[in-house]
Design a protein around this motif. Structure first.
Motif, PDB file in Angstrom:
ATOM      1  N   GLY A 103       0.837  -1.193   0.000  1.00 47.98           N
ATOM      2  CA  GLY A 103       0.000   0.000   0.000  1.00 47.98           C
ATOM      3  C   GLY A 103       0.875   1.247   0.000  1.00 47.98           C
ATOM      4  O   GLY A 103       1.768   1.385  -0.851  1.00 47.98           O
ATOM      5  N   PRO A 104       0.680   2.112   0.971  1.00 47.33           N
ATOM      6  CA  PRO A 104       1.490   3.340   0.988  1.00 47.33           C
ATOM      7  C   PRO A 104       2.935   3.119   1.428  1.00 47.33           C
ATOM      8  O   PRO A 104       3.766   4.001   1.291  1.00 47.33           O
ATOM      9  N   MET A 105       3.223   1.934   1.962  1.00 43.57           N
ATOM     10  CA  MET A 105       4.587   1.700   2.462  1.00 43.57           C
ATOM     11  C   MET A 105       5.550   1.501   1.301  1.00 43.57           C
ATOM     12  O   MET A 105       5.316   0.658   0.436  1.00 43.57           O
ATOM     13  N   PRO A 106       6.629   2.299   1.287  1.00 44.82           N
ATOM     14  CA  PRO A 106       7.598   2.111   0.202  1.00 44.82           C
ATOM     15  C   PRO A 106       8.367   0.813   0.372  1.00 44.82           C
ATOM     16  O   PRO A 106       8.449   0.270   1.479  1.00 44.82           O
ATOM     17  N   ALA A 107       8.921   0.318  -0.718  1.00 38.26           N
ATOM     18  CA  ALA A 107       9.804  -0.842  -0.652  1.00 38.26           C
ATOM     19  C   ALA A 107      11.224  -0.355  -0.373  1.00 38.26           C
ATOM     20  O   ALA A 107      11.613   0.708  -0.859  1.00 38.26           O
TER      21      ALA A 107
END
Lengths: 521, 117
Positions: free
Chosen positions: B86-90
């Motif tokens: 979701g909004p969490m970056p890799a």
């Protein structure tokens, strides 16, 4: 010479044989451990927030150079094998593409140069307030360095910023919230690796023995730094920045306005104060639907489909104490200066007859005032990351048209944007960031990327926003990879042609980031 | 003289005073060493504090879940770090190398189990 690596994607227009041969040469330059291929190692580079299939923007390999010399050697190999490279600083350009490279139209699967290992702070001059940085340096790293060495200089950062790069943000012409908030204006001197392998040091950087590379922007002859921002004419490997002396006194404040139509009067009240440097920083006028995500979940007031209804917004404003428009600004200087300027500001608000003004005395320690006060002195935080929780699903695009700092214009833009966003089922999460005479009207088009229909609608909505604004003479100052061509068209055929002419002169084989800003190979 | 003119004059005088004091600072020309993937963070705990804690330690406005409240499998944590969600970056290997990520995941898992270290 070739390599036995497995590759999932090959750059458009390059044969597998040529690509593998190029990879072998890259290994010799940066070391095999700094050439990343294979799905598992590349997966973190694939994720984007754009309304597009991430596989269209998947990189074919990642190179992690550690020096300018290695970058020079890389571009020589790229020219030999026709392999395109897309430089990124830290890949944290959220909502503008992150590591996405190329376009879906013929420039896919480029090799990403990840500058995360070129992260040295090369110089900080505490007297002159200048810094010389490599592209992989993060805002956190720079701030840590200043604090560790007790250097009284402030950094202007975007929100959220800790893991982003000052060089990357400046090259994309990003903004912050301090008096140094127009970041490219505070840039001074670049080192650029050109496509032919030459290393250009701009302005005073070309003078042997000069110590003024980071203090005088113009040098002699044409000013070149600008053509290396938002472009693909070269690869920036060093950049000079100006840092703001920490003022003896700092007074952040907040003005709440109740009605949507108040934006006209706010802009016209604040413009003279900004132009006269009474309020010297990048002032923000945040709409209630920008204010809310930083502190509450959307579901608290609306959990249905489509845009948040007007009555839910009004209820949220009343119960949470948000204004329709929420103004954040600050005063800087000596205590005497701040006192005089505070009187000017409060008199202006009184004359307007509308707007309630608050300071740290009333709101200190409370959000969202707290994070806004921090941003206006360059204090990093992730409070605004809450925007990404608002709609959920991880989709985000910035639609950021430029407007003149006149009230009448803002009312027109806000109404038009709200109408189009609501039509497609999205909220108007917008704010204006005030420049010297312009404003960046920044809207986060938030959508659920896990929902196919929402994603399709977001793409259509963005395209309509760009087109409808263009018809009225407005254009965005920055965009993500999926819309670079459409935005470039807004600026007319002559600008597109001159950009292409420069590209062909500086990079005849089109090996640096083809497609960037609508400039092809 | 208007209040505006007066304030501009005061601003100019104050700026000169600041320049004269030199901000009590001296030039410090420094080349920092490159932070490579081993030295970027001293430990998994430090990596968590500087990278993850802003979203994952249970603040009211946090975007992600409080990772100290439940017991998580370290492998799951590593998967989300590398892939995002979701909004969490890799997070790439150049941001957090594998060894540090192993330490980080083990540290978070210990907190979920109620262990202090």
């Amino acid at each position: 010479m070739t390599t036995a690596r497995e590759v999932a994607h090959i750059p458009d227009g390059v044969t597998k044989e040529a690509f593998l041969a190029a990879l072998a040469r890259f290994e010799a330059i940066v070391g095999a451990h700094n050439v990343l291929t294979g799905e598992e190692r590349l997966t973190p580079y694939y994720k984007t927030m754009m309304p597009a299939d991430d596989t269209d923007y998947a990189t074919s390999a990642v190179l992690q150079p550690t020096s300018t010399e290695q970058v020079q050697a890389i571009v020589k190999v790229c020219n030999e094998f026709g392999v395109p490279v897309w430089p990124t600083s830290t890949g944290r350009n959220f909502g503008y593409g992150t590591y996405a490279q190329g376009t879906a139209k013929g420039h896919r699967h480029q090799v990403v140069i990840d500058f995360r290992h070129m992260n040295r702070i090369l110089e900080v001059d505490a007297e002159l307030g200048t810094a010389l940085l490599e592209p992989g340096v993060t805002y956190q790293q720079l701030v840590d360095y200043l604090e560790a060495n007790d250097i009284p200089l402030w950094v202007s950062c975007p929100a959220p910023s800790a893991i982003a790069s000052p060089v990357g943000n400046t090259l994309d012409r990003g903004v912050g919230y301090t008096p140094y908030g127009e970041h490219f204006m505070m840039q001074c001197g670049m080192e650029v690796v050109l496509a032919n392998g030459d290393v250009l040091r701009t302005a005073m950087g070309g003078v042997e023995g000069s110590n003024s590379w980071q203090v005088f922007k113009w040098g002699f002859g044409p000013y070149l730094d600008g053509i290396f921002t938002q472009s693909n004419f070269g690869i920036v490997t060093k950049m000079g920045l100006w840092l703001m002396p920490k003022p003896p006194a700092y007074k952040p404040f907040y003005i709440r306005f109740p009605d949507d139509e108040d934006i006209t009067a706010i802009v016209d009240m604040m413009r003279p104060l900004r132009m006269a440097n009474i309020i010297p920083n990048a002032v923000v006028f945040a709409h209630a639907l920008w204010e809310a995500p930083a502190v509450i979940p959307r579901s608290k007031y609306y959990d249905g489909k489509g845009a948040m209804p007007k009555d839910a917004i009004e209820r949220m404003k009343t119960e949470e104490g948000f204004g329709a428009w929420n103004v954040y600004a600050a005063l800087y200087g000596t205590p005497e200066q701040v006192e005089v300027n505070w009187k000017i500001v409060t008199d202006a608000v009184k004359r307007l007859g509308k707007g309630e003004i608050f300071t740290e005395a009333e709101l200190g320690g409370k959000e969202p005032f707290n994070y806004r006060a921090a941003l206006m002195r360059g204090g990093m935080n992730l409070q605004e990351f809450g925007l990404y929780r608002w709609r959920g699903g991880g989709g985000s695009m910035w639609f950021a048209p430029v407007t003149v700092a006149k009230g009448s214009e803002t009312l027109t833009q806000t109404k038009l944007a709200t109408e189009i966003l609501n039509k497609w089922g999205f909220d108007y999460c917008g704010e204006y960031i005030v420049g010297m005479r312009d404003m960046h009207h920044v809207i986060d088009l938030l959508f659920d990327k896990t929902d196919e229909e929402d994603t399709k609608n977001a793409h259509a909505c963005m395209s309509e926003l760009i087109e409808e604004f263009r018809k009225r003479g407005y254009a965005v100052y920055r965009t993500n990879n999926a819309f670079m061509d459409q935005v470039a068209d807004c600026y007319g055929p002559v600008q597109r042609r001159i950009n292409q002419t420069l590209k062909r002169a500086l990079d005849p084989n089109g090996i640096i980031a083809p497609g960037k800003s609508g400039i092809g190979a | 003289m208007s209040l505006l003119d007066k304030s501009l004059r005061i601003a100019a005088v104050a700026a000169l005073a600041l320049m004269a004091s030199g901000l009590a600072a001296t030039a410090r020309d420094t080349v920092t060493e490159r932070l490579d993937d081993r030295r970027m963070f001293g430990s998994g705990r430090e990596a968590f504090t500087k990278t993850c804690a802003r979203c994952h330690t249970g603040l009211d406005s946090a975007v992600g879940p409080n990772l100290f409240q439940k017991e998580y499998d370290p492998e799951v944590l590593k998967y989300f770090a590398r892939h995002g969600f979701g909004p969490m970056p890799a997070f790439t290997e150049s941001m957090i190398d594998n060894a540090t990520l192993d330490e980080l995941a083990a540290y978070v898992a210990r907190q979920g189990k109620g262990e202090s270290r």
